[in-house]
Design a protein around this motif. Structure first.
Motif, mmCIF file in Angstrom:
data_model
loop_
_atom_site.group_PDB
_atom_site.id
_atom_site.type_symbol
_atom_site.label_atom_id
_atom_site.label_comp_id
_atom_site.label_asym_id
_atom_site.label_seq_id
_atom_site.Cartn_x
_atom_site.Cartn_y
_atom_site.Cartn_z
ATOM 1 N N GLY A 1 1.131 -1.032 0.466
ATOM 2 C CA GLY A 1 -0.173 -0.029 -0.096
ATOM 3 C C GLY A 1 0.978 1.245 -0.084
ATOM 4 O O GLY A 1 0.940 1.758 1.073
ATOM 5 N N ALA A 2 1.642 0.902 -0.911
ATOM 6 C CA ALA A 2 2.987 2.101 -1.260
ATOM 7 C C ALA A 2 2.369 4.084 -1.185
ATOM 8 O O ALA A 2 3.659 4.562 -0.682
ATOM 9 C CB ALA A 2 4.082 1.835 -2.416
ATOM 10 N N LEU B 1 0.301 7.582 2.496
ATOM 11 C CA LEU B 1 0.711 7.548 3.918
ATOM 12 C C LEU B 1 0.294 7.942 5.086
ATOM 13 O O LEU B 1 -0.008 7.663 5.860
ATOM 14 C CB LEU B 1 2.388 8.251 3.706
ATOM 15 C CG LEU B 1 3.178 7.750 4.833
ATOM 16 C CD1 LEU B 1 3.469 6.444 5.050
ATOM 17 C CD2 LEU B 1 4.594 8.387 4.549
ATOM 18 N N ILE C 1 -0.484 -2.727 16.108
ATOM 19 C CA ILE C 1 -0.172 -2.480 14.654
ATOM 20 C C ILE C 1 -2.181 -1.969 14.550
ATOM 21 O O ILE C 1 -3.283 -3.137 14.077
ATOM 22 C CB ILE C 1 -0.110 -3.531 13.963
ATOM 23 C CG1 ILE C 1 1.587 -4.020 14.034
ATOM 24 C CG2 ILE C 1 -0.626 -2.902 12.569
ATOM 25 C CD1 ILE C 1 1.640 -5.288 13.239
ATOM 26 N N ALA C 2 -1.978 -0.850 13.443
ATOM 27 C CA ALA C 2 -3.622 -0.399 13.481
ATOM 28 C C ALA C 2 -4.181 -0.550 12.102
ATOM 29 O O ALA C 2 -3.130 -1.214 10.804
ATOM 30 C CB ALA C 2 -4.092 1.048 13.476
ATOM 31 N N GLU C 3 -4.990 -1.773 11.909
ATOM 32 C CA GLU C 3 -5.240 -1.788 10.850
ATOM 33 C C GLU C 3 -5.596 -0.442 9.807
ATOM 34 O O GLU C 3 -5.782 -0.408 8.778
ATOM 35 C CB GLU C 3 -6.880 -2.605 11.248
ATOM 36 C CG GLU C 3 -7.017 -4.074 11.619
ATOM 37 C CD GLU C 3 -8.480 -4.593 11.684
ATOM 38 O OE1 GLU C 3 -9.061 -3.874 11.168
ATOM 39 O OE2 GLU C 3 -8.278 -5.797 12.176
ATOM 40 N N LYS D 1 1.370 0.759 16.116
ATOM 41 C CA LYS D 1 2.264 1.113 14.912
ATOM 42 C C LYS D 1 1.030 1.674 13.309
ATOM 43 O O LYS D 1 0.103 0.752 13.293
ATOM 44 C CB LYS D 1 2.908 -0.432 14.495
ATOM 45 C CG LYS D 1 3.460 0.022 12.997
ATOM 46 C CD LYS D 1 4.539 -1.865 13.461
ATOM 47 C CE LYS D 1 4.972 -1.131 11.769
ATOM 48 N NZ LYS D 1 5.796 -2.201 11.984
ATOM 49 N N THR E 1 1.221 1.214 9.969
ATOM 50 C CA THR E 1 2.039 1.305 8.723
ATOM 51 C C THR E 1 1.199 0.607 7.547
ATOM 52 O O THR E 1 0.265 1.330 7.272
ATOM 53 C CB THR E 1 1.665 -0.398 8.712
ATOM 54 O OG1 THR E 1 2.814 -0.727 7.682
ATOM 55 C CG2 THR E 1 0.584 -1.497 8.587
ATOM 56 N N ILE E 2 2.446 1.333 6.826
ATOM 57 C CA ILE E 2 1.328 1.665 5.129
ATOM 58 C C ILE E 2 0.776 0.405 4.379
ATOM 59 O O ILE E 2 0.753 0.549 3.177
ATOM 60 C CB ILE E 2 2.310 2.486 4.225
ATOM 61 C CG1 ILE E 2 3.403 2.066 3.629
ATOM 62 C CG2 ILE E 2 2.365 3.561 4.904
ATOM 63 C CD1 ILE E 2 4.688 2.958 3.568
ATOM 64 N N GLY E 3 1.336 -0.858 4.908
ATOM 65 C CA GLY E 3 0.966 -1.752 4.026
ATOM 66 C C GLY E 3 2.335 -2.531 3.975
ATOM 67 O O GLY E 3 2.948 -2.225 3.415
ATOM 68 N N GLY E 4 2.155 -4.070 4.074
ATOM 69 C CA GLY E 4 3.336 -4.811 3.729
ATOM 70 C C GLY E 4 2.771 -6.076 3.035
ATOM 71 O O GLY E 4 1.420 -5.983 1.929
#
Ligand code: MN
Ligand code: MN
Lengths: 128, 109, 543
Positions: free
Chosen positions: A3-4, A7, A44-46, A120, A122-125
């Motif tokens: 999820g680039a 941000l 980690i926030a969804e 946290k 995250t922008i996604g993995g």
């Protein structure tokens, strides 16, 4: 997937009152105990746009929540009335990035307690 | 007034006298933070619900001061004491002056 | 144990594979992460699988020789082929393909012959990963799996079919759809469609199977495809469920999990009262259970390559013993179940011309699995760089996707096997050097954070056109350095914008051709492909 792109949920804006100033305003500069208030948040926030949190403190008159890494740190203040069944509340908040979230309780005896949680965002993995 | 603002609450229909019950509330609202820009680069003005209250028969349960960091469609879950039969009143205060209100009755027994 | 003895035998056939001394009074059969592989395939296990924090050097974070030594597996034996990566091509040529749900069916039926009431539990990532699964929105897998008669299932990639389709399928499933951590996002209450657990009565034992879906669904996959649901680990709720089923008389508590192995280990240390965790998501295949406290964790591989058989002795409301075997599905040794072969072929028939269309030929071993780039991903990155005219390519670190041997034709099916998904658009965008670092740091932390609960679940993003150094033990923000644009050999400039192509973005509205078209076009132009340009990733291991 990656999820680039999206941000931050809140762009960095003009600097508002700092976290320290907001705390001082709430506590009048009083000392804060490091026990007596609980803040529950996910590791980690969804989704940074809607992060579930829960605050609770026995005998709290009010609990203030600050998001230290947001462009404007105030999130909300929960004041409990005479018919509050317990001094706790859950809500969902926006976090612009990974950061420390702070909860400060003003107790009925006029003292204060502070806690914090690292969340946290995250922008996604990518999945397996 | 923001469009399509609909409050929803979950309250048990009945309780024992003095029982503590869990209440959940949701209200559909964009909670425009005042920090976002539109496609032309103009700041979209702040428009949020800035306060939420819950009272029972005129006595307060919870009173929340809300900032733009509260998520879209604000959600609250909290607990309330029910000393007698009566009505819960929920109020959401919008930046634009609107107040959205919802009432739920609780019976005893 | 079993396998050391087996490895010493000359004979290796269906009977040897299935050899098992039936034990106790309950049998569990576990399959997971099939990723829609109906037919036999090649699947090379990872050469790089780095554990961090407390899991450094611990199972399943060992590969190759270390793995063979740990489990007493001889080099060049069938088990070596099934469980490690070394000398893969020669062994693949000797031992043949693995998997195929018609072979899996034969194994399940053989176990059922020993124990007719054995439970079959599917760990999820089932309705995803092939052309036919994508085109039928999971129906091919649902049809074939239903014929294998599972008793319960949990979920991950299934949700990328979209919540409406998931609901449609789940409502018609003839078995339990479980997930104690699948919640209604709006009210933060257990989602009605998914039960937290199901009770089974087997061999006079009251068994509770609790489901645990993939916790980080909206992070690893597009949350906009299933906005009604919220996930998370929810270990407190898991404890409540365990207490609830125990109070209701459960003598055996099984958790059917898609947490991933390290998360399962951590959860087993926090939640009391789970006897067995059937672990999925991280695609590990382990010949023995891992014990955490009183909880046995079983890992059953992926892509239909293995079935785990777990026999349990449960007496007086307590698990007294366990016997386990990880059964590799050697396709050439196991007689296919003809009925299931027919059913599989029926699913494929409408697409057979497309599936078998030969796009090119491979001169290299193409594989994906591993923490960093695999050769399949190198090829995909090359395709993105060339077809999308980009300076840098990014490809997701997913763990699914079979391997191709040198000399094999590459069919359209093979390309879909490593790319099929419902958000396939190959985007082309600009990113600053600074943002590229943020991306690598972020994905890197999701893989190498020392706390398993912060590991959301994929391998490292695959990078083409750019080299970098990664210091695994450092905290987020400090792991990545020496980012270099390979075309110029110059360091990445944080301020400069680079043209980046990638796919599998979780963002709604991502534009671009589907990745399989990009890869097919690239391979077709090349005719015969050697592996793509390997990206220089210099990895600094933890001490
Ligand atoms: Mn998987
Ligand atoms: Mn998975």
């Amino acid at each position: 997937g990656l999820g680039a792109l999206a941000l931050s949920v809140l762009p960095v804006g003009a600097s508002a009152a700092t976290v320290d100033e907001l705390i001082a305003e709430f506590t009048g500069g009083a000392e804060m105990a490091d026990t007596g208030v609980t803040l529950t948040a996910p590791e980690i926030a969804e989704n940074g746009n809607t992060v579930p949190i829960e605050v609770s403190a026995e005998n709290a008159a009010a609990i203030m929540v600050l998001a230290t890494g947001n462009p404007t740190p105030p999130v909300g203040t929960f004041a409990f009335g005479p018919l509050a069944g317990a001094r706790n509340a859950s809500t969902r908040i926006r976090l612009a990035k990974s950061q420390e979230v702070i909860a400060i309780a003003r107790l009925e005896d006029g003292t204060f307690a502070r806690t914090s949680a690292e969340v946290k965002v995250t922008i996604g993995g990518c999945g397996g | 007034m923001a469009d399509g603002v609909t409050p929803r609450v979950k309250v048990p229909k009945s309780a024992e006298a003095g029982e503590v019950i869990t209440i959940k509330t949701l209200i559909s609202h964009p909670m425009e933070s005042g920090q976002r820009k539109d496609d032309d680069g103009n700041v979209i003005p702040r428009s949020i619900i800035n306060r939420f209250t819950c009272d029972f028969n005129g006595e307060n349960v919870i009173d929340v001061k809300m900032e733009p960091a509260m998520s879209t469609n604000p959600y609250f879950e909290f607990e309330a004491k029910v000393p007698e039969a009566g009505d819960f009143t929920f109020k959401w205060y919008d930046d634009d002056g609107s107040v959205y209100e919802e009432t739920k009755s609780v019976a005893i027994g | 144990g079993n396998w050391a003895r087996l490895a010493a035998q000359d004979k290796f056939d269906q009977d040897t594979l299935l050899e098992f001394e039936t034990f106790g009074n309950v049998t569990l059969m576990h399959v997971t992460d099939i990723h829609a592989q109906l037919k036999p395939i090649y699947f090379r296990e990872p050469s790089v699988n780095i554990g961090v924090g407390d899991n450094r050097g611990k199972v399943p974070h060992i590969t190759g020789e270390e793995f063979r030594v740990r489990y007493g597996i001889g080099g060049g034996t069938p088990l070596d082929y099934a469980l490690t990566y070394d000398d893969f091509v020669a062994q693949a040529q000797a031992y043949g393909k693995v998997g195929g749900l018609d072979r899996v069916s034969t194994v399940l039926n053989a176990i059922r012959a020993d124990r007719p009431d054995a439970l079959l539990l599917d760990g999820g990532d089932t309705w995803h990963g092939s052309m036919t699964c994508l085109k039928t929105e999971g129906q091919d897998m649902v049809n074939v799996m239903n014929a294998l008669k599972p008793d319960a299932m949990t979920f991950h990639w299934e949700f990328t079919l979209g919540s409406e389709r998931v609901q449609e399928i789940v409502e018609g499933l003839p078995f339990a759809a479980l997930g104690q951590n699948i919640f209604d996002a709006e009210w933060d209450e257990p989602a009605e469609l998914f039960k937290p657990y199901e009770f089974f009565e087997r061999g006079g034992v009251k068994i509770a199977v609790i489901g645990q879906a993939f916790p980080y669904m909206p992070i690893a996959n597009p949350g906009w495809m299933f906005p009604e649901y919220s996930f998370g680990i929810r270990d407190e709720h898991m404890q409540q469920m365990v207490d609830e089923v125990r109070a209701a008389g459960a003598e055996l508590v099984v958790c059917l999990s898609h947490n991933g192995f390290d998360v399962d280990k951590k959860m087993a240390g926090i939640v009391n009262g789970i006897d067995v965790i059937l672990s999925g998501h991280t695609h590990d295949a382990l010949p023995e259970p891992v014990l955490v406290g009183q909880t046995h964790i079983i890992a059953s591989g992926s892509n239909g390559k293995f079935v785990s058989r777990v026999d349990l002795d449960v007496r007086d409301g307590k698990m007294m013993g366990i016997r386990h075997k990880l059964i590799p599905i050697f396709s050439d040794l196991i007689t296919p179940d003809a009925e299931i072969t027919k059913l599989i072929d029926a699913q494929r028939a409408p697409y057979l011309d497309e599936l078998t269309h030969v796009v090119g030929k491979s001169d290299a071993l193409l594989y994906r699995r591993g923490n960093f780039n695999g050769t399949w991903d190198d090829l995909i990155c090359d395709a993105l760089l060339s077809e999308r005219e980009a300076e840098i390519a990014l490809s997701p670190g997913v763990r699914w996707g079979p391997s191709i041997l040198p000399g094999q034709d590459i069919t359209r099916e093979d390309i879909f096997n490593v790319t099929a998904m419902t958000y396939p658009n190959a985007y082309r965008t600009e990113m600053t050097g600074e943002f590229l670092k943020v991306v690598l740091e972020d994905v890197g932390d999701n893989l190498f954070n020392p706390d398993p609960y912060y590991q959301q679940g994929g391998d490292m993003v695959r990078v083409g056109g750019m080299g970098f150094k990664m210091d695994i033990a450092k905290p987020q923000g400090q792991r990545i350095s020496d980012m270099t644009l390979l075309s110029s050999g110059e360091p990445i400039d944080p301020q400069r914008s680079y043209v980046v192509a990638g796919w599998a973005s979780v963002n709604e509205g991502t534009e671009g051709p589907p990745i399989w078209d990009v890869v097919e076009s690239h391979i077709a132009k090349m005719g015969s492909v050697s592996q793509g340009a390997a990206t220089p990733v210099k990895v600094v291991l933890p001490e």
